[in-house]
Design a protein around this motif. Structure first.
Motif, PDB file in Angstrom:
ATOM      1  N   ARG A  50      29.275  38.492 -20.804  1.00 24.68           N
ATOM      2  CA  ARG A  50      28.353  37.884 -21.765  1.00 24.68           C
ATOM      3  C   ARG A  50      27.203  37.220 -21.029  1.00 24.68           C
ATOM      4  NH1 ARG A  50      29.328  33.206 -26.310  1.00 24.68           N
ATOM      5  NH2 ARG A  50      27.131  33.027 -26.781  1.00 24.68           N
ATOM      6  N   GLY A  51      25.987  37.493 -21.482  1.00 24.19           N
ATOM      7  CA  GLY A  51      24.803  36.877 -20.894  1.00 24.19           C
ATOM      8  C   GLY A  51      24.646  35.435 -21.329  1.00 24.19           C
ATOM      9  N   LEU A  52      23.969  34.635 -20.521  1.00 21.60           N
ATOM     10  CA  LEU A  52      23.775  33.217 -20.832  1.00 21.60           C
ATOM     11  C   LEU A  52      22.970  33.010 -22.110  1.00 21.60           C
ATOM     12  CD1 LEU A  52      23.070  31.801 -17.264  1.00 21.60           C
ATOM     13  CD2 LEU A  52      25.133  31.509 -18.636  1.00 21.60           C
ATOM     14  N   ASP A  53      22.027  33.902 -22.388  1.00 23.36           N
ATOM     15  CA  ASP A  53      21.161  33.749 -23.557  1.00 23.36           C
ATOM     16  C   ASP A  53      21.617  34.592 -24.741  1.00 23.36           C
ATOM     17  OD1 ASP A  53      20.591  36.142 -22.348  1.00 23.36           O
ATOM     18  OD2 ASP A  53      18.435  35.998 -22.608  1.00 23.36           O
ATOM     19  N   GLU A  54      22.786  35.178 -24.653  1.00 18.01           N
ATOM     20  CA  GLU A  54      23.299  36.071 -25.692  1.00 18.01           C
ATOM     21  C   GLU A  54      24.147  35.291 -26.704  1.00 18.01           C
ATOM     22  OE1 GLU A  54      26.079  40.078 -25.834  1.00 18.01           O
ATOM     23  OE2 GLU A  54      25.899  38.959 -23.986  1.00 18.01           O
ATOM     24  N   THR A  55      24.006  35.620 -27.977  1.00 21.15           N
ATOM     25  CA  THR A  55      24.818  35.017 -29.024  1.00 21.15           C
ATOM     26  C   THR A  55      25.905  35.993 -29.437  1.00 21.15           C
ATOM     27  OG1 THR A  55      22.945  33.746 -29.857  1.00 21.15           O
ATOM     28  CG2 THR A  55      24.792  34.051 -31.346  1.00 21.15           C
ATOM     29  N   VAL A  56      27.144  35.564 -29.310  1.00 19.99           N
ATOM     30  CA  VAL A  56      28.289  36.367 -29.746  1.00 19.99           C
ATOM     31  C   VAL A  56      29.149  35.440 -30.606  1.00 19.99           C
ATOM     32  CG1 VAL A  56      30.278  37.747 -29.060  1.00 19.99           C
ATOM     33  CG2 VAL A  56      28.238  37.713 -27.614  1.00 19.99           C
ATOM     34  N   ILE A  57      29.108  35.642 -31.919  1.00 19.10           N
ATOM     35  CA  ILE A  57      29.835  34.771 -32.835  1.00 19.10           C
ATOM     36  C   ILE A  57      31.334  34.877 -32.571  1.00 19.10           C
ATOM     37  CG2 ILE A  57      30.381  34.335 -35.271  1.00 19.10           C
ATOM     38  CD1 ILE A  57      27.518  35.330 -35.887  1.00 19.10           C
ATOM     39  N   GLY A  58      31.947  33.727 -32.352  1.00 15.84           N
ATOM     40  CA  GLY A  58      33.386  33.675 -32.111  1.00 15.84           C
ATOM     41  C   GLY A  58      33.770  33.725 -30.646  1.00 15.84           C
ATOM     42  N   ALA A  59      32.783  33.925 -29.770  1.00 22.10           N
ATOM     43  CA  ALA A  59      33.074  34.013 -28.332  1.00 22.10           C
ATOM     44  C   ALA A  59      32.736  32.694 -27.641  1.00 22.10           C
ATOM     45  CB  ALA A  59      32.284  35.147 -27.699  1.00 22.10           C
ATOM     46  N   LEU A  60      33.379  32.465 -26.523  1.00 19.51           N
ATOM     47  CA  LEU A  60      33.080  31.291 -25.716  1.00 19.51           C
ATOM     48  C   LEU A  60      31.648  31.366 -25.185  1.00 19.51           C
ATOM     49  CD1 LEU A  60      36.412  31.252 -23.694  1.00 19.51           C
ATOM     50  CD2 LEU A  60      35.740  29.620 -25.460  1.00 19.51           C
ATOM     51  N   VAL A  61      31.061  30.196 -24.956  1.00 17.34           N
ATOM     52  CA  VAL A  61      29.711  30.119 -24.396  1.00 17.34           C
ATOM     53  C   VAL A  61      29.853  29.783 -22.916  1.00 17.34           C
ATOM     54  CG1 VAL A  61      27.508  28.899 -24.493  1.00 17.34           C
ATOM     55  CG2 VAL A  61      28.790  29.324 -26.601  1.00 17.34           C
ATOM     56  N   PRO A  62      29.275  30.616 -22.042  1.00 20.31           N
ATOM     57  CA  PRO A  62      29.425  30.343 -20.613  1.00 20.31           C
ATOM     58  C   PRO A  62      28.688  29.076 -20.193  1.00 20.31           C
ATOM     59  CG  PRO A  62      28.024  32.274 -20.972  1.00 20.31           C
ATOM     60  CD  PRO A  62      28.497  31.815 -22.298  1.00 20.31           C
ATOM     61  N   SER A  63      29.289  28.343 -19.271  1.00 20.58           N
ATOM     62  CA  SER A  63      28.631  27.185 -18.674  1.00 20.58           C
ATOM     63  C   SER A  63      28.323  27.516 -17.215  1.00 20.58           C
ATOM     64  CB  SER A  63      29.521  25.949 -18.793  1.00 20.58           C
ATOM     65  OG  SER A  63      30.745  26.151 -18.124  1.00 20.58           O
ATOM     66  N   ALA A  64      27.690  26.591 -16.534  1.00 17.96           N
ATOM     67  CA  ALA A  64      27.290  26.825 -15.140  1.00 17.96           C
ATOM     68  C   ALA A  64      28.500  27.206 -14.289  1.00 17.96           C
ATOM     69  CB  ALA A  64      26.622  25.581 -14.580  1.00 17.96           C
ATOM     70  N   GLY A  65      28.360  28.248 -13.500  1.00 14.52           N
ATOM     71  CA  GLY A  65      29.418  28.687 -12.601  1.00 14.52           C
ATOM     72  C   GLY A  65      30.561  29.409 -13.284  1.00 14.52           C
ATOM     73  N   GLN A  66      30.365  29.790 -14.520  1.00 15.44           N
ATOM     74  CA  GLN A  66      31.435  30.409 -15.301  1.00 15.44           C
ATOM     75  C   GLN A  66      30.988  31.781 -15.807  1.00 15.44           C
ATOM     76  OE1 GLN A  66      32.344  28.772 -19.305  1.00 15.44           O
ATOM     77  NE2 GLN A  66      34.264  28.135 -18.337  1.00 15.44           N
ATOM     78  N   ASP A  67      31.896  32.740 -15.766  1.00 15.18           N
ATOM     79  CA  ASP A  67      31.647  34.058 -16.342  1.00 15.18           C
ATOM     80  C   ASP A  67      32.509  34.194 -17.590  1.00 15.18           C
ATOM     81  OD1 ASP A  67      29.881  35.000 -14.347  1.00 15.18           O
ATOM     82  OD2 ASP A  67      31.576  35.559 -13.066  1.00 15.18           O
ATOM     83  N   VAL A  68      31.899  34.661 -18.678  1.00 17.36           N
ATOM     84  CA  VAL A  68      32.635  34.909 -19.912  1.00 17.36           C
ATOM     85  C   VAL A  68      32.596  36.400 -20.187  1.00 17.36           C
ATOM     86  CG1 VAL A  68      32.710  34.564 -22.409  1.00 17.36           C
ATOM     87  CG2 VAL A  68      32.231  32.624 -20.902  1.00 17.36           C
ATOM     88  N   TYR A  69      33.775  36.988 -20.330  1.00 14.32           N
ATOM     89  CA  TYR A  69      33.906  38.404 -20.667  1.00 14.32           C
ATOM     90  C   TYR A  69      34.388  38.516 -22.098  1.00 14.32           C
ATOM     91  CZ  TYR A  69      33.290  39.620 -15.788  1.00 14.32           C
ATOM     92  OH  TYR A  69      32.766  39.791 -14.532  1.00 14.32           O
ATOM     93  N   VAL A  70      33.878  39.533 -22.801  1.00 16.50           N
ATOM     94  CA  VAL A  70      34.215  39.738 -24.205  1.00 16.50           C
ATOM     95  C   VAL A  70      34.745  41.158 -24.388  1.00 16.50           C
ATOM     96  CG1 VAL A  70      33.325  39.741 -26.569  1.00 16.50           C
ATOM     97  CG2 VAL A  70      32.387  38.129 -24.894  1.00 16.50           C
ATOM     98  N   TRP A  71      35.863  41.262 -25.102  1.00 18.14           N
ATOM     99  CA  TRP A  71      36.433  42.538 -25.519  1.00 18.14           C
ATOM    100  C   TRP A  71      36.288  42.589 -27.038  1.00 18.14           C
ATOM    101  CZ3 TRP A  71      38.286  39.621 -21.581  1.00 18.14           C
ATOM    102  CH2 TRP A  71      38.558  40.263 -20.366  1.00 18.14           C
ATOM    103  N   THR A  72      35.552  43.571 -27.552  1.00 22.46           N
ATOM    104  CA  THR A  72      35.292  43.664 -28.990  1.00 22.46           C
ATOM    105  C   THR A  72      35.878  44.954 -29.546  1.00 22.46           C
ATOM    106  OG1 THR A  72      33.214  42.457 -28.666  1.00 22.46           O
ATOM    107  CG2 THR A  72      33.500  43.603 -30.757  1.00 22.46           C
ATOM    108  N   ASN A  73      36.666  44.820 -30.594  1.00 22.79           N
ATOM    109  CA  ASN A  73      37.236  45.969 -31.281  1.00 22.79           C
ATOM    110  C   ASN A  73      36.238  46.524 -32.292  1.00 22.79           C
ATOM    111  OD1 ASN A  73      39.805  45.780 -30.007  1.00 22.79           O
ATOM    112  ND2 ASN A  73      40.340  44.095 -31.367  1.00 22.79           N
TER     113      ASN A  73
END
Length: 96
Positions: A50-73
């Protein structure tokens, strides 16, 4: 008209039967401290970073030094996982 209706019904049935990329059962097998590679092995598919400026409803929001991965069905349900310094720190799901 009958052909169009038949094709529409078949398409709807196929989408409803589409296999899920990620399930609640797989989410339960994830635990804090796992690496992304270990999470991918449990789920059986890579997530999308997930990109820092991307909106994904229901997904975690990345903070500094953190990577957020999303699996969408295909049905819109999803799992998001936050990795701090390469280790799983938090999970969030929508509709699993």
């Amino acid at each position: 008209m009958k052909v169009v209706l038949a094709l529409t019904l078949i398409s709807a049935a196929l989408v409803g039967c589409a296999p899920k990329l990620v399930t609640r059962s797989e989410m339960r097998r994830l635990h804090p401290g796992m690496t992304y590679a270990e999470a991918v092995k449990v789920i059986g598919a890579p997530g999308r970073l997930r990109g820092l400026d991307e909106t994904v409803i229901g997904a975690l929001v990345p903070s500094a030094g953190q990577d957020v991965y999303v699996w969408t069905n295909q049905d819109g349900s999803l799992l998001s996982a936050a990795f701090d310094e390469g280790r799983l720190g938090a999970l969030s799901e929508r509709g699993l």
